[in-house]
Design an enzyme around this catalytic site. Structure first.
Site, mmCIF file in Angstrom:
data_model
loop_
_atom_site.group_PDB
_atom_site.id
_atom_site.type_symbol
_atom_site.label_atom_id
_atom_site.label_comp_id
_atom_site.label_asym_id
_atom_site.label_seq_id
_atom_site.Cartn_x
_atom_site.Cartn_y
_atom_site.Cartn_z
ATOM 1 N N SER A 79 -10.891 1.248 -3.357
ATOM 2 C CA SER A 79 -9.651 1.949 -3.613
ATOM 3 C C SER A 79 -9.512 2.952 -5.081
ATOM 4 O O SER A 79 -8.910 3.889 -4.836
ATOM 5 C CB SER A 79 -8.461 1.476 -3.332
ATOM 6 N N ASP B 188 1.178 1.115 -7.983
ATOM 7 C CA ASP B 188 1.866 0.452 -6.773
ATOM 8 C C ASP B 188 1.696 -1.150 -6.793
ATOM 9 O O ASP B 188 1.807 -1.808 -5.848
ATOM 10 C CB ASP B 188 1.368 0.826 -5.472
ATOM 11 N N HIS C 67 -3.050 -0.430 -7.902
ATOM 12 C CA HIS C 67 -3.678 0.721 -8.552
ATOM 13 C C HIS C 67 -3.264 1.219 -9.614
ATOM 14 O O HIS C 67 -1.925 1.404 -9.923
ATOM 15 C CB HIS C 67 -3.956 1.783 -7.302
#
Length: 373
Positions: free
Chosen positions: A44, A338, A341
């Protein structure tokens, strides 16, 4: 898959195709590289839409700071790979798995959120980790490499949207993966010693380079795994988890040294992004970040993080949906977006610290990454 190419591996590992230049004067004498394409692999931290294409779009408020709407990225704006593309004069990378409006003429992104180096034996719904591990991304790339050249021969729009054959040998290859292999162990109730014990196996499973981040500074790790007060460092990070990440990176550096021998036609450099990220978190206020550990987009708890009510989460109150996982009003003052990240501001800070090559081994600017010994 072995790369007999000029390649760069970023990240967290910026294991890049940099050259060992003898002096600054030699750097100045050489022309900056002109990469025609970038091929990225990872999780991610560099996913520009892979997981969204396969399992549903990263929901709002992701993307609101820069794109104004969800853009496949699990952050409020741009990622490190986006800043790299910008600096090289290339468009943002389309995800390999995204079939809508894709243009692969300048490269492709095989990264998907939640990916690991080692294949997972659970589903995404069960564990939160992607089934598209690094070996799967390699299979995708191999197929992409061959099929794009067949499709390109059809001419017309196909020739325009597919990369040229020579782009593969002149491209920048970036890898940003490894963090999830460590956290997967912790989330399955392994001790730090257990996780450390399987690191050599992880390192042996991939055929190219990556580097882990300071996972002991991420809210989603610190909130979910008990840590003794004496194991918290001066900056609020969990020392045991960071020590394992550093152990991983030391092993990675040895692999880089071996790869230089095994792939004499590739210029490979190790970039210490761990140090950049830890400095950003531990000295956040000095760098203009008022909230180095607290999550911008979340709900409740010490770090504004709740695994059950994450960024964008809504609850039903009196028959109405109410947004509880709302973003902060000033994400540029936060390091973490969040709980998992980084924010766009943090990603930009990291890029600015590594682009000049001062944290590379050997030290070479990104725009000179095409040169090798």
């Amino acid at each position: 898959m072995a790369f007999g190419l000029s390649s760069i591996f970023v990240i967290t590992i910026f294991a890049i195709s940099f050259t060992n230049l003898a002096s600054v004067s030699l750097v100045l004498a050489r022309k900056p590289c002109r990469f025609p394409a970038i091929f990225n692999f990872g999780d991610s931290n560099s996913d520009t839409g892979g997981l969204s294409a396969a399992f549903g779009q990263a929901p709002p408020p992701n993307g609101f700071s820069y794109f104004g709407a969800p853009a496949g990225r699990y952050t409020d704006g741009r990622l490190l790979i986006d800043f790299i593309a910008e600096s090289l004069g290339l468009p943002y990378l389309s995800a390999f798995l995204d079939s809508v409006g894709t243009n692969f003429s300048h490269g492709a992104n095989f990264a998907t959120a939640g990916s690991t180096i080692r294949p997972q034996n659970t589903t995404l719904q069960q564990s939160g980790f992607s089934p598209i591990s690094l070996n799967v991304q390699f299979y995708e790339f191999n197929d992409f490499h061959a099929r794009t050249q067949v499709v390109r021969k059809r001419g017309g729009v196909f020739e325009i949207l597919m990369p040229k054959k020579e782009h593969f040998s002149n491209a920048l290859y970036t890898f940003d993966i490894g963090q999830n292999d460590l956290t997967a162990g912790y989330f399955s109730n392994m001790s730090t010693d257990d996780v450390k014990a399987y690191v050599p196996d992880v390192l042996n499973q991939f055929q190219t380079i990556i580097q882990a981040s300071p996972v002991g500074c991420l809210p989603y790790v610190m909130e979910r795994i008990p840590v003794l007060a004496g194991q918290i460092d001066d900056y609020g990070c969990a020392s045991p988890f960071n020590e394992v990440a550093q152990f991983f990176n030391r092993g990675l550096k040895k692999i880089v040294e071996q790869l230089r021998k095994n792939l004499p036609h590739a210029a490979i450099t190790y970039v210490d992004v761990y140090s950049v990220k830890y400095s950003l978190i531990s000295q956040g206020r000095k760098h203009g970040f008022k909230h180095p550990l607290r999550t911008c987009c979340g709900h409740g708890g010490k770090y504004n993080y709740n695994k059950n009510l994450g960024c964008g989460a809504k609850v039903n109150k009196h028959g109405k949906e109410v947004l509880v996982g709302a973003p902060c009003k000033d994400p540029w003052t936060y390091v973490n977006w969040d709980g998992v990240h980084f924010t766009e501001a943090a990603n930009k800070y990291i890029f600015e610290r590594i682009v000049d090559g001062s944290l590379s081994d050997p030290p070479t600017p990104l725009n000179m990454a095409c040169y090798r010994n």
